[in-house]
Design a protein around this motif. Structure first.
Motif, mmCIF file in Angstrom:
data_model
loop_
_atom_site.group_PDB
_atom_site.id
_atom_site.type_symbol
_atom_site.label_atom_id
_atom_site.label_comp_id
_atom_site.label_asym_id
_atom_site.label_seq_id
_atom_site.Cartn_x
_atom_site.Cartn_y
_atom_site.Cartn_z
ATOM 1 N N PRO A 1 -6.804 7.265 -6.740
ATOM 2 C CA PRO A 1 -5.830 8.284 -6.312
ATOM 3 C C PRO A 1 -5.399 8.075 -4.859
ATOM 4 O O PRO A 1 -4.223 8.241 -4.513
ATOM 5 N N GLU A 2 -6.331 7.665 -4.007
ATOM 6 C CA GLU A 2 -6.003 7.435 -2.591
ATOM 7 C C GLU A 2 -5.027 6.269 -2.452
ATOM 8 O O GLU A 2 -4.121 6.284 -1.616
ATOM 9 N N ASP A 3 -5.214 5.249 -3.275
ATOM 10 C CA ASP A 3 -4.300 4.103 -3.186
ATOM 11 C C ASP A 3 -2.911 4.473 -3.698
ATOM 12 O O ASP A 3 -1.906 3.987 -3.175
ATOM 13 N N LEU A 4 -2.859 5.326 -4.707
ATOM 14 C CA LEU A 4 -1.541 5.756 -5.197
ATOM 15 C C LEU A 4 -0.767 6.476 -4.092
ATOM 16 O O LEU A 4 0.442 6.296 -3.950
ATOM 17 N N VAL A 5 -1.488 7.269 -3.295
ATOM 18 C CA VAL A 5 -0.827 7.934 -2.163
ATOM 19 C C VAL A 5 -0.297 6.877 -1.190
ATOM 20 O O VAL A 5 0.841 6.949 -0.717
ATOM 21 N N ARG A 6 -1.109 5.854 -0.911
ATOM 22 C CA ARG A 6 -0.654 4.770 -0.013
ATOM 23 C C ARG A 6 0.629 4.132 -0.552
ATOM 24 O O ARG A 6 1.592 3.907 0.196
ATOM 25 N N VAL A 7 0.648 3.854 -1.861
ATOM 26 C CA VAL A 7 1.814 3.186 -2.449
ATOM 27 C C VAL A 7 3.049 4.086 -2.338
ATOM 28 O O VAL A 7 4.144 3.620 -1.995
ATOM 29 N N HIS A 8 2.864 5.367 -2.583
ATOM 30 C CA HIS A 8 4.031 6.256 -2.536
ATOM 31 C C HIS A 8 4.511 6.465 -1.104
ATOM 32 O O HIS A 8 5.710 6.637 -0.866
ATOM 33 N N GLU A 9 3.577 6.411 -0.141
ATOM 34 C CA GLU A 9 4.018 6.455 1.263
ATOM 35 C C GLU A 9 4.818 5.202 1.600
ATOM 36 O O GLU A 9 5.805 5.259 2.335
ATOM 37 N N LEU A 10 4.397 4.083 1.047
ATOM 38 C CA LEU A 10 5.127 2.823 1.254
ATOM 39 C C LEU A 10 6.505 2.902 0.587
ATOM 40 O O LEU A 10 7.519 2.512 1.175
ATOM 41 N N ARG A 11 6.546 3.409 -0.647
ATOM 42 C CA ARG A 11 7.831 3.572 -1.337
ATOM 43 C C ARG A 11 8.801 4.406 -0.514
ATOM 44 O O ARG A 11 9.997 4.143 -0.469
ATOM 45 N N ARG A 12 8.246 5.424 0.129
ATOM 46 C CA ARG A 12 9.081 6.347 0.912
ATOM 47 C C ARG A 12 9.741 5.650 2.100
ATOM 48 O O ARG A 12 10.798 6.055 2.562
ATOM 49 N N GLU A 13 9.100 4.567 2.586
ATOM 50 C CA GLU A 13 9.606 3.874 3.790
ATOM 51 C C GLU A 13 10.666 2.828 3.491
ATOM 52 O O GLU A 13 11.320 2.337 4.403
ATOM 53 N N VAL A 14 10.790 2.403 2.213
ATOM 54 C CA VAL A 14 11.655 1.262 1.920
ATOM 55 C C VAL A 14 12.999 1.700 1.334
ATOM 56 O O VAL A 14 13.139 2.836 0.879
ATOM 57 N N ASP A 15 13.966 0.758 1.361
ATOM 58 C CA ASP A 15 15.289 1.053 0.794
ATOM 59 C C ASP A 15 15.315 0.823 -0.711
ATOM 60 O O ASP A 15 16.134 1.417 -1.414
ATOM 61 N N GLY A 16 14.471 -0.089 -1.191
ATOM 62 C CA GLY A 16 14.510 -0.411 -2.621
ATOM 63 C C GLY A 16 13.133 -0.762 -3.157
ATOM 64 O O GLY A 16 12.232 -1.154 -2.405
ATOM 65 N N ILE A 17 12.979 -0.600 -4.479
ATOM 66 C CA ILE A 17 11.735 -0.977 -5.178
ATOM 67 C C ILE A 17 12.150 -1.839 -6.362
ATOM 68 O O ILE A 17 13.022 -1.441 -7.134
ATOM 69 N N MET A 18 11.514 -3.006 -6.510
ATOM 70 C CA MET A 18 11.938 -3.925 -7.574
ATOM 71 C C MET A 18 10.790 -4.256 -8.524
ATOM 72 O O MET A 18 9.664 -4.496 -8.088
ATOM 73 N N ALA A 19 11.097 -4.283 -9.822
ATOM 74 C CA ALA A 19 10.103 -4.648 -10.833
ATOM 75 C C ALA A 19 10.750 -5.555 -11.869
ATOM 76 O O ALA A 19 11.974 -5.552 -12.046
ATOM 77 N N GLY A 20 9.914 -6.311 -12.583
ATOM 78 C CA GLY A 20 10.403 -7.162 -13.668
ATOM 79 C C GLY A 20 10.535 -6.366 -14.954
ATOM 80 O O GLY A 20 9.887 -5.325 -15.130
ATOM 81 N N ILE A 21 11.345 -6.871 -15.867
ATOM 82 C CA ILE A 21 11.608 -6.145 -17.110
ATOM 83 C C ILE A 21 10.336 -5.961 -17.940
ATOM 84 O O ILE A 21 10.166 -4.935 -18.610
ATOM 85 N N LYS A 22 9.424 -6.917 -17.877
ATOM 86 C CA LYS A 22 8.219 -6.763 -18.704
ATOM 87 C C LYS A 22 7.351 -5.613 -18.211
ATOM 88 O O LYS A 22 6.700 -4.938 -18.993
ATOM 89 N N THR A 23 7.344 -5.396 -16.898
ATOM 90 C CA THR A 23 6.635 -4.236 -16.353
ATOM 91 C C THR A 23 7.302 -2.949 -16.831
ATOM 92 O O THR A 23 6.638 -1.986 -17.203
ATOM 93 N N VAL A 24 8.622 -2.948 -16.842
ATOM 94 C CA VAL A 24 9.346 -1.746 -17.294
ATOM 95 C C VAL A 24 9.068 -1.497 -18.775
ATOM 96 O O VAL A 24 8.803 -0.365 -19.190
#
Ligand SMILES: NC(=O)c1ccc[n+]([C@@H]2O[C@H](COP(=O)([O-])OP(=O)(O)OC[C@H]3O[C@@H](n4cnc5c(N)ncnc54)[C@H](OP(=O)(O)O)[C@@H]3O)[C@@H](O)[C@H]2O)c1
Length: 217
Positions: free
Chosen positions: A29-52
Motif C-alpha cells: 500500500p505504501e508503494d502504491l502511494v509512491r506511484v500515485h504521487e509520481l503519477r501526479r507529477e508527470v504529464d503522461g503515463i504510458m503502458a503497453g496493450i498487453k498490460t491494458v
C-alpha cells in the motif's frame, strides 16, 4: 526532442512483474502511494496493450489527492486492439492510443470517439516517432508503466532516462512469469544498458531503488 521518461515498476525479488497466472498486485500500500504521487507529477503515463488487456488499469491519480487533472494516458497498441470498454477510456482527461499502419480503419473510427489516435509506425508502434509526437503535444515528462516488452523496446532504443523499481519481499518463480524487461536482450553484460544508482530506501516492507540511465559509451 522527447519527454523525460521514467520507467517505474514493482517487482518480486526474482525480478517478476507478474506471476505466471498474470497477478501483478506486487506493490505494498505504501508503494502504491509512491506511484500515485509520481503519477501526479508527470504529464503522461504510458503502458503497453498487453498490460491494458491483462490488468484493465485506470492509469489515473486516485490513491492520493489529484491536482485537479489526470496526466494524459498513452497506450501503445499497434493493431488498435484496446476494448472500447477499457476502464482508462472512461476516465477523466485525455487518452492517446498510439497505433501503427496495420490498425484496421474500422477499429480506428470507433476508437476516435473515445481517444486521440496517433498513427506512428508501419507494423509496430515507432516509439522514437511517438516520443517526438508527444513532445510536440506538450508532454515533457512521461511515466512508463511497462509491461516487460514495452520496457525492453523503450530501454533498448535509448528512450528511458530513469528507472525506479520497488522490490517486494516475495519470490514467485515461473519461467513464463513476466520479468521487468523482456525482449531480445543483450548477448553480453558489457553491452547491457548502464545505470547509476541515485537513491534507495525501504518503504512498507519493499525496497525502492532509483537509477539514472547512463548514455551509451
Ligand atoms: N508490476 C508492475 O509494475 C507491472 C507494470 C506494468 C505491467 N505489468 C505486467 O506486465 C504484463 C504485460 O507485459 P507484456 O510485456 O506482455 O506487455 P506490454 O509491454 O504491456 O505490451 C506489449 C505489446 O505492446 C505492443 N507494442 C506496439 N509497439 C511496440 C513496440 N515498439 N515495442 C514493444 N511493444 C509494442 C505489442 O502488441 P501489438 O503488437 O498488439 O501492438 C506488444 O505485444 C502484464 O502481466 C502486467 O500485469 C506489471
Amino acid at each position: 526532442m522527447r519527454p523525460h521518461v521514467i520507467l517505474n515498476a514493482a517487482m518480486t525479488l526474482d525480478g517478476k512483474i507478474a506471476t505466471r497466472g498474470g497477478d501483478s498486485a506486487i506493490s505494498s500500500p505504501e508503494d502504491l502511494v509512491r506511484v500515485h504521487e509520481l503519477r501526479r507529477e508527470v504529464d503522461g503515463i504510458m503502458a503497453g496493450i498487453k498490460t491494458v488487456l491483462q490488468d484493465d488499469p485506470r492509469l489515473t491519480v486516485h490513491k492520493v489527492p489529484s491536482l485537479g487533472k489526470n496526466p494524459t494516458r498513452v497506450v501503445v497498441d499497434s493493431a488498435a486492439r484496446i476494448p472500447l470498454k477499457a476502464r482508462l477510456l472512461g476516465e477523466a482527461g485525455r487518452t492517446i492510443v498510439a497505433v501503427s499502419e496495420r490498425a484496421p480503419a474500422t477499429r480506428l473510427d470507433a476508437l476516435r470517439a473515445k481517444a486521440q489516435v496517433i498513427v506512428c509506425g508501419r507494423e509496430e508502434v515507432d516509439l522514437e516517432g511517438l516520443m517526438e509526437r508527444l513532445h510536440t503535444l506538450g508532454m515533457r515528462t512521461l511515466l512508463l508503466e511497462g509491461g516487460g516488452n514495452l520496457n525492453w523496446s523503450m530501454l533498448s532504443q535509448g528512450l528511458v532516462d530513469e528507472v525506479r523499481v520497488a522490490i517486494a519481499p516475495r519470490i514467485v518463480g515461473g519461467r513464463e512469469a513476466m520479468t521487468l524487461v523482456e525482449g531480445e536482450g543483450r548477448e553480453l553484460v558489457e553491452k547491457g544498458i548502464r545505470l547509476e544508482l541515485v537513491r534507495h530506501y525501504p518503504l512498507g516492507g519493499d525496497l525502492v531503488l532509483e537509477y539514472r540511465v547512463l548514455p551509451v559509451e
